[in-house]
Design an enzyme around this catalytic site. Sequence first.
Site, short mmCIF file in Angstrom:
data_model
loop_
_atom_site.label_atom_id
_atom_site.label_comp_id
_atom_site.label_asym_id
_atom_site.label_seq_id
_atom_site.Cartn_x
_atom_site.Cartn_y
_atom_site.Cartn_z
NE ARG A 213 -33.90 41.14 -5.12
CZ ARG A 213 -34.83 41.54 -4.24
NH1 ARG A 213 -34.71 42.70 -3.61
NH2 ARG A 213 -35.89 40.79 -4.00
CE1 TYR B 245 -18.00 47.91 -24.33
CE2 TYR B 245 -20.01 48.35 -23.12
CZ TYR B 245 -19.19 47.47 -23.78
OH TYR B 245 -19.55 46.17 -23.89
CG ASP C 172 -15.98 52.65 -17.73
OD1 ASP C 172 -15.14 51.84 -17.29
OD2 ASP C 172 -16.86 52.32 -18.56
CE LYS D 289 -15.31 43.93 -20.80
NZ LYS D 289 -15.77 45.29 -21.00
C1 LIG Z 1 -16.98 45.99 -21.25
C2 LIG Z 1 -17.13 47.40 -20.83
C3 LIG Z 1 -18.31 47.85 -20.22
C4 LIG Z 1 -19.52 46.97 -20.03
O1 LIG Z 1 -19.27 45.91 -19.18
P1 LIG Z 1 -19.99 44.46 -19.27
O2 LIG Z 1 -19.37 43.75 -18.14
O3 LIG Z 1 -19.70 43.91 -20.61
O4 LIG Z 1 -21.45 44.72 -19.08
C5 LIG Z 1 -18.36 49.18 -19.82
N1 LIG Z 1 -17.32 50.03 -20.02
C6 LIG Z 1 -16.17 49.62 -20.61
C7 LIG Z 1 -15.06 50.58 -20.80
C8 LIG Z 1 -16.05 48.30 -21.03
O5 LIG Z 1 -14.92 47.91 -21.64
#
Ligand SMILES: *Cc1c(COP(=O)(O)O)cnc(C)c1O
Length: 382
Positions: A49, A101, A173, A198
Amino acid sequence: MSEYKYATLAVHAGQQPDPQTGAVNVPVYLTSTFELTGVGTDKGWDYSRAGNPTRARLEEALTALEGGTCGHAFSSGMAAITALVSPLHAGDHLICSQNVYGGTARLLDRVIQHFGIEIEYVDLTDLDLLKKSIKANTKLVHVETPTNPLMQLTDIAAVAEVVHKAGVEVSVDNTFMSPALQSPIALGADIVMHSTTKFLNGHSDGLGGALIGTKPEHKDRFLLMQKAMGGILSPFECFLVLRGIKTLPLRMKQHEENGRAVAAFLAKHAKVQKIFYPGLETHPQHELAKRQQKGFGSMMTLELGSREAVDRFLKSVKIFLNAESLGGVESLASHSATSTHAALTEEQRLKIGITQGLVRLSVGIEDKDDLIADLSQALDHV
Ligand SMILES: *Cc1c(COP(=O)(O)O)cnc(C)c1O
């Protein structure tokens, strides 16, 4: 490593051969614990961890790709955002992009707010409004650019300048652009956040998240969040992201080429009432996109007029899959109102411009002629 260009970093940063065996690929250390060398002494690892050698390699790669000084991998993008905002205390004020998001808004409104943290959504394209919104207790300004699903941009450098004057930090982000197409730290951001689920992973086979910092205190802060809260990424998924990163520059080139071609086709299509894609000259922030980004990416959103039209479209596509998420090699299409933004009420959605007729596309790396033909036949059914 930092003397190398981007595509070289993607293949080699954090991916040097295993010092013990020479293995060219980073070994997956499937171990929860490590044998210690004595009382209170170890070989650099004690419990997974707190730290795991596979995770450390991924964190090194992410740090290099974003140009930060430390990187921290979490079990999902949401776990990364949770770790980003959890160091805030009751009475602190957090400013967030108005159009984030849906999962971010859900976390802030339904969990983080309960801890006495004041959350305020601000239109960050309005710098005067941002200036007025910063208060003595403001601790963080969280930016998402481009936003999901309307592809609105925020000028990271301009926001950072305003926010830094007030002694406040900026986090970005960077999920939609990936480090291949946007470098928030070079533009002035203090912290970069990713859903590695992603483009970074790129193969839709694992969730993950990351925070990349720029100050020694970020390392202490995010390491504490990993150890104390426990939302770390497993060694196997760290390996998947490391593997994905090697082809990130190559994949992003194809995403970019396909994205532009698909957008150009859709912009002229009679059934498409509106298209939101920063690469089109008609996009209101096209100039900012050219200045701030190294490409326009492959995310775009269409207005088809009604929920029924979207339903017919999603039932007719053959290559595009009707699925949430984005950034994988395969093309996806999804209805924003009932997927990424399902957590909001219809009133909240309409306030930020998310109508029932919106469908978001994540254009993959298939042959672009096939993708355009697929969209064309699906639009004939609308
Ligand atoms: C998918 C996404 C998230 C969240 O991520 P997860 O891996 O699904 O928890 C946060 N911000 C953006 C812009 C995203 O596309």
